[in-house]
Design an enzyme around this catalytic site. Structure first.
Site, PDB file in Angstrom:
ATOM      1  N   PHE A 101     -13.818  -4.892   0.504  1.00 29.85           N
ATOM      2  CA  PHE A 101     -14.857  -4.257  -0.308  1.00 29.85           C
ATOM      3  C   PHE A 101     -16.254  -4.432   0.312  1.00 29.85           C
ATOM      4  O   PHE A 101     -17.232  -4.679  -0.414  1.00 29.85           O
ATOM      5  CB  PHE A 101     -14.880  -4.793  -1.746  1.00 29.85           C
ATOM      6  CG  PHE A 101     -13.620  -4.583  -2.527  1.00 29.85           C
ATOM      7  CD1 PHE A 101     -12.752  -3.538  -2.225  1.00 29.85           C
ATOM      8  CD2 PHE A 101     -13.301  -5.415  -3.585  1.00 29.85           C
ATOM      9  CE1 PHE A 101     -11.591  -3.345  -2.959  1.00 29.85           C
ATOM     10  CE2 PHE A 101     -12.146  -5.224  -4.334  1.00 29.85           C
ATOM     11  CZ  PHE A 101     -11.292  -4.194  -4.014  1.00 29.85           C
ATOM     12  N   TYR A 140       0.861  -1.183   0.000  1.00 31.99           N
ATOM     13  CA  TYR A 140       0.000   0.000   0.000  1.00 31.99           C
ATOM     14  C   TYR A 140       0.898   1.233   0.000  1.00 31.99           C
ATOM     15  O   TYR A 140       1.396   1.675   1.037  1.00 31.99           O
ATOM     16  CB  TYR A 140      -0.906   0.025   1.226  1.00 31.99           C
ATOM     17  CG  TYR A 140      -1.970  -1.049   1.269  1.00 31.99           C
ATOM     18  CD1 TYR A 140      -2.267  -1.840   0.174  1.00 31.99           C
ATOM     19  CD2 TYR A 140      -2.688  -1.268   2.451  1.00 31.99           C
ATOM     20  CE1 TYR A 140      -3.250  -2.815   0.227  1.00 31.99           C
ATOM     21  CE2 TYR A 140      -3.679  -2.249   2.511  1.00 31.99           C
ATOM     22  CZ  TYR A 140      -3.943  -3.020   1.410  1.00 31.99           C
ATOM     23  OH  TYR A 140      -4.913  -3.996   1.476  1.00 31.99           O
ATOM     24  N   GLY A 198     -18.398  -2.095  -1.313  1.00 33.22           N
ATOM     25  CA  GLY A 198     -18.189  -2.056  -2.752  1.00 33.22           C
ATOM     26  C   GLY A 198     -16.787  -1.550  -3.036  1.00 33.22           C
ATOM     27  O   GLY A 198     -16.161  -0.887  -2.215  1.00 33.22           O
TER      28      GLY A 198
END
Length: 279
Positions: free
Chosen positions: A211, A57, A214
């Site tokens: 998610f 990340y 979403g």
């Protein structure tokens, strides 16, 4: 807050995902560094003791922010990372699936977080699309598990997790070792990982959906824009995100949430999901 075991830790069922702390596309520095640090400090103030991150990340950005904001870490804080991917110089997501690459990823996570041990590290089975598990390659997967088990036995990680896997991966892995958690895509609209969740529930393994609101990589969000979610949000005077997170929590007692945000206000909203919804 309700809790559930995550490796050797007992964590609150609402944690925090650090994926949104780096810049756009999970690449480069944050838009507002001080705000990112404030979010992490507020995580601890709210009693959250489960943070999900990864060296890729940024790369390194999320881990370095966590270290700056929170080191030395609270004794009850479960830092969870993942390996199996890397980034190139322009931010593309590339596989890093060989056992030596997994080991290097674990060591890089430890270095950038400045810790001797991670609560859990997830083996991300790379398929190009994180929401779609790759087909099981028994020979490679067995070698990957050997590398993960070795890191655990040497004390670098507390538990072995899996990410973006199918039911065949999970059952294969359980024939070799204990699995601390599974992290797969799952939400109100995409329930393709239901068989994996059911297996985890039956075996008492933490299931950590990514998610849950979403994917943030698409312009239109089918979860937050779902008619039932919007209806319940209006009825209960909550945000659509709160409704979607509360629904996900209600699916099974072993579900652990890791919603991510770079906003203190959104962080506080995401933790206020201890209520029942009929969606």
């Amino acid at each position: 807050m309700q809790t559930f075991p995550l490796g050797s830790f007992q964590v609150g069922r609402v944690g925090f995902g650090a994926m949104q702390l780096p810049g756009p596309g999970v690449f480069g520095p944050p838009r507002d560094r001080e705000q990112a640090l404030a979010v992490l400090r507020r995580v601890i103030e709210l009693g959250i003791n489960h943070i999900d991150t990864s060296q890729f990340y940024g790369p390194n950005v999320a881990n370095e922010l966590i270290r700056e904001a929170l080191h030395p870490y609270p004794a009850d804080l479960a830092l969870v990372s993942k390996v199996g991917a890397r980034r190139d110089d322009v931010g593309a997501w590339l596989p890093a699936q060989q056992p030596d690459e997994l080991r290097a990823g674990i060591e890089e996570n430890l270095r950038t977080l400045d810790t001797d041990r991670l609560a859990v590290v997830n083996l991300r089975v790379h398929s190009g699309d994180p929401s779609v598990p790759a087909p099981l390659d028994p020979e490679l997967f067995d070698r990957q598990l050997t590398a993960m088990i070795k890191a655990r036995d040497e004390g670098l990680i507390g538990g072995v997790g899996l990410s973006a896997v199918g039911l065949d991966h999970l059952r294969f892995a359980l024939n070799r070792t204990d699995i601390a958690c599974v992290q797969n895509a799952y939400n109100l609209v995409d329930r393709s990982s239901q068989p994996v969740l059911d297996e985890c529930t039956e075996r008492g393994i933490a299931f950590v959906p990514f998610f849950p609101l979403g994917s943030g990589f698409f312009a239109e969000n089918p979860v937050l824009g779902h008619p039932d979610v919007k209806r319940e949000a209006e009825r209960l005077r909550r945000t659509p995100a709160q409704i979607a997170l509360a629904w996900t929590l209600s699916v099974a007692p072993n579900v652990l949430l890791i919603p991510g945000t770079s906003s203190v206000a959104h962080l506080e909203e995401n933790t206020a999901v201890d209520f029942v919804t009929s969606v």
